[in-house]
Each structure stands twice: as C-alpha cells, then as structure tokens.
Design a protein around this motif. Structure first.
Motif, PDB file in Angstrom:
ATOM      1  N   LEU A  92       0.804  -1.220   0.000  1.00 55.27           N
ATOM      2  CA  LEU A  92       0.000   0.000   0.000  1.00 55.27           C
ATOM      3  C   LEU A  92       0.835   1.268   0.000  1.00 55.27           C
ATOM      4  CD1 LEU A  92      -2.765  -1.056   2.550  1.00 55.27           C
ATOM      5  CD2 LEU A  92      -2.927  -0.995   0.058  1.00 55.27           C
ATOM      6  N   ALA A  93       2.052   1.204   0.489  1.00 55.34           N
ATOM      7  CA  ALA A  93       2.871   2.411   0.640  1.00 55.34           C
ATOM      8  C   ALA A  93       3.579   2.753  -0.670  1.00 55.34           C
ATOM      9  CB  ALA A  93       3.886   2.236   1.762  1.00 55.34           C
ATOM     10  N   THR A  94       2.778   2.982  -1.719  1.00 51.96           N
ATOM     11  CA  THR A  94       3.342   3.287  -3.028  1.00 51.96           C
ATOM     12  C   THR A  94       2.881   4.637  -3.557  1.00 51.96           C
ATOM     13  OG1 THR A  94       1.510   2.081  -4.085  1.00 51.96           O
ATOM     14  CG2 THR A  94       3.543   0.852  -3.665  1.00 51.96           C
ATOM     15  N   ALA A  95       1.889   5.235  -2.930  1.00 55.29           N
ATOM     16  CA  ALA A  95       1.393   6.524  -3.415  1.00 55.29           C
ATOM     17  C   ALA A  95       2.441   7.609  -3.189  1.00 55.29           C
ATOM     18  CB  ALA A  95       0.093   6.889  -2.703  1.00 55.29           C
ATOM     19  N   PRO A  96       2.526   8.584  -4.094  1.00 57.12           N
ATOM     20  CA  PRO A  96       3.495   9.672  -3.909  1.00 57.12           C
ATOM     21  C   PRO A  96       3.220  10.451  -2.628  1.00 57.12           C
ATOM     22  CG  PRO A  96       2.594   9.680  -6.141  1.00 57.12           C
ATOM     23  CD  PRO A  96       1.770   8.722  -5.343  1.00 57.12           C
ATOM     24  N   VAL A  97       4.279  10.868  -1.965  1.00 57.72           N
ATOM     25  CA  VAL A  97       4.162  11.718  -0.787  1.00 57.72           C
ATOM     26  C   VAL A  97       4.338  13.167  -1.242  1.00 57.72           C
ATOM     27  CG1 VAL A  97       5.193  12.344   1.426  1.00 57.72           C
ATOM     28  CG2 VAL A  97       5.002   9.946   0.775  1.00 57.72           C
ATOM     29  N   LEU A  98       3.363  14.005  -0.953  1.00 54.53           N
ATOM     30  CA  LEU A  98       3.394  15.399  -1.397  1.00 54.53           C
ATOM     31  C   LEU A  98       3.308  16.316  -0.191  1.00 54.53           C
ATOM     32  CD1 LEU A  98       0.915  15.029  -4.394  1.00 54.53           C
ATOM     33  CD2 LEU A  98       3.411  15.065  -4.494  1.00 54.53           C
ATOM     34  N   PRO A  99       4.455  16.616   0.430  1.00 56.29           N
ATOM     35  CA  PRO A  99       4.432  17.444   1.647  1.00 56.29           C
ATOM     36  C   PRO A  99       4.222  18.928   1.400  1.00 56.29           C
ATOM     37  CG  PRO A  99       6.680  16.875   1.074  1.00 56.29           C
ATOM     38  CD  PRO A  99       5.800  16.136   0.105  1.00 56.29           C
ATOM     39  N   GLY A 100       4.208  19.367   0.154  1.00 56.02           N
ATOM     40  CA  GLY A 100       4.014  20.785  -0.126  1.00 56.02           C
ATOM     41  C   GLY A 100       5.313  21.517  -0.402  1.00 56.02           C
ATOM     42  N   HIS A 101       6.422  20.978   0.105  1.00 52.18           N
ATOM     43  CA  HIS A 101       7.732  21.543  -0.188  1.00 52.18           C
ATOM     44  C   HIS A 101       8.773  20.464   0.080  1.00 52.18           C
ATOM     45  CE1 HIS A 101       7.445  22.047   4.200  1.00 52.18           C
ATOM     46  NE2 HIS A 101       8.760  22.017   4.203  1.00 52.18           N
TER      47      HIS A 101
END
Length: 231
Positions: A92-101
């Motif tokens: 499941l841990a395959t989605a992109p991580v988008l922290p904003g910066h």
C-alpha cells in the motif's frame, strides 16, 4: 480476521473490493503516512462526514482500518491501518508523498521531548539523508532514562541533548511530525503528519519502550524512502 490469507479467499475478496474505490484508496494512502481522526480525514479529502462514515465502515469490515482512543483528548479516536493492510502481496505504501515543499529537516514533536520524539529523530537519521530534530510542547528537564536504555539495547546512537520547546526549535522549512496524541492536539493544524505512538513512559517498562521503538522504526522505514524520493 484470519492471517491465513492463502486459504481465506473471502477475506482477500473483501480487501480488494474495499480498495476498488477512489475515496477509500485515497484514505488508505493517507493512513500509510500517519494517523488521522475521521474529521481530519474528511477535511483532507473534501469528503462530507456521512459519505466518509460509509467508506470507513467498508474499510473496517475488510480489516483495512481500525480505530483507537486518543491518549490526549479521550473524546477523539484515531484511524490506523488494520491487519489486512499487511496482507502478503498488498503493497500500500506506493502513493506519492506530497508534503508541499522539499523538506530540509523533519521535526519530530511530542509533549515533553524526553522519549518518543528523540527516538524518532535518532531512527530517522539512520534511515534518511534528510536531517532530523526533535522538540516538545511542554519540554521536560532531560531525556527519559528508559529511552536511553532502549537506544543502548538496540545500538542506536542517541545524542544526549536537552529537551527544547517547539517554538524555539521550529524552522520555516521544517516538516513537522507529531509522535504523541497530546502534542498533535495542542498544535492543531501545524503538523504535516501525526504518528499516534503510545506513551512508553506511562508504563515505564522495557517492553513498553521496546514497543515504541518497534512502532517508530516501522513508521520511519516506511516513510523515509518515499519522502526522500519526493524531495
């Protein structure tokens, strides 16, 4: 739910059926990063509470999501990935991580900055090229001896630095991860992610501190490569 996934066809069908929906998959993606209350999840996804409740029931029946009571505000419950999320072959841990910066540093925060936040930062330094630090919303006088002993048992370098206040430690480009419920609730929306890790100091036993170590290790190992890739 049975752990014998190969022989439990019905359970596997429920898991895959539960994930075959964009809203439910998005919620599971969020929970691979950290814990959320139902209201936080709804706000993050823009989903009304009645529709979110329906999707949560589906995920809970499939064993993909569980709830536990906050150690801070006992009226709150946090969502977490359930046992079905560890089904073999289900990554499941395959989605992109988008922290904003692109973060230069991850700041781990707990209440006293004496146990979980120090441990999380030490584990992060071993797992990621991104720098790490720790702080507390109500810092204590020193690092808890139980965490020092735990780090020694696991041969984890743990700098002996004094606890510091969140306001003094925070930098503009920090990515804030709270590692205790009380700190998360005090900071409100200031944290990027929340890890609802039980307080080992309450029990004070080696087993409790080792449980915190194992919990944080799993979370760090799951997030560090995804965050490095996003950076």
């Amino acid at each position: 739910m049975s752990g014998d996934w190969a022989g439990d066809l019905g359970a596997r069908v429920r898991v895959h059926a539960a994930l075959a929906d964009a809203t439910r998959l998005q919620l599971v993606d969020l929970l691979t990063i950290g814990n959320l209350t139902a209201s936080e999840a709804g706000a993050a996804m823009g989903v009304p509470s009645n529709l979110l409740a329906f999707h949560l029931r589906t995920l809970e029946r499939a064993g993909l999501v569980v709830r536990h009571r906050s150690e801070g505000d006992g009226r709150r419950s946090y969502l977490a990935l359930g046992p079905a999320a560890r089904m073999p072959g289900l990554d499941l841990a395959t989605a992109p991580v988008l922290p904003g910066h692109a973060p230069r540093r991850v700041l781990f925060v707990c209440t006293a900055n004496s146990a979980r936040s120090h441990l999380a930062a030490a584990l992060w330094r071993q797992a990621s090229p991104i720098a790490a630090a720790s702080a507390g919303t109500h810092p204590g006088e020193r690092i808890n001896p139980g965490i020092v002993a735990t780090a020694r048992r696991h041969r984890l370098p743990l700098p002996q630095v004094a606890p510091q206040h969140f306001d003094q430690a925070l930098r503009d480009d920090d990515l804030v991860v709270t590692v205790c419920d009380r700190a998360h609730e005090e900071l409100g929306g200031l944290g990027w992610a929340h890890w609802s890790v039980p307080d080992p100091v309450r029990k004070g036993t080696p087993a409790a501190f080792d449980a915190a170590y194992e919990d944080l290790t799993a979370r760090v190992d799951a997030l560090a490569p995804r965050l490095a890739q996003a950076s």
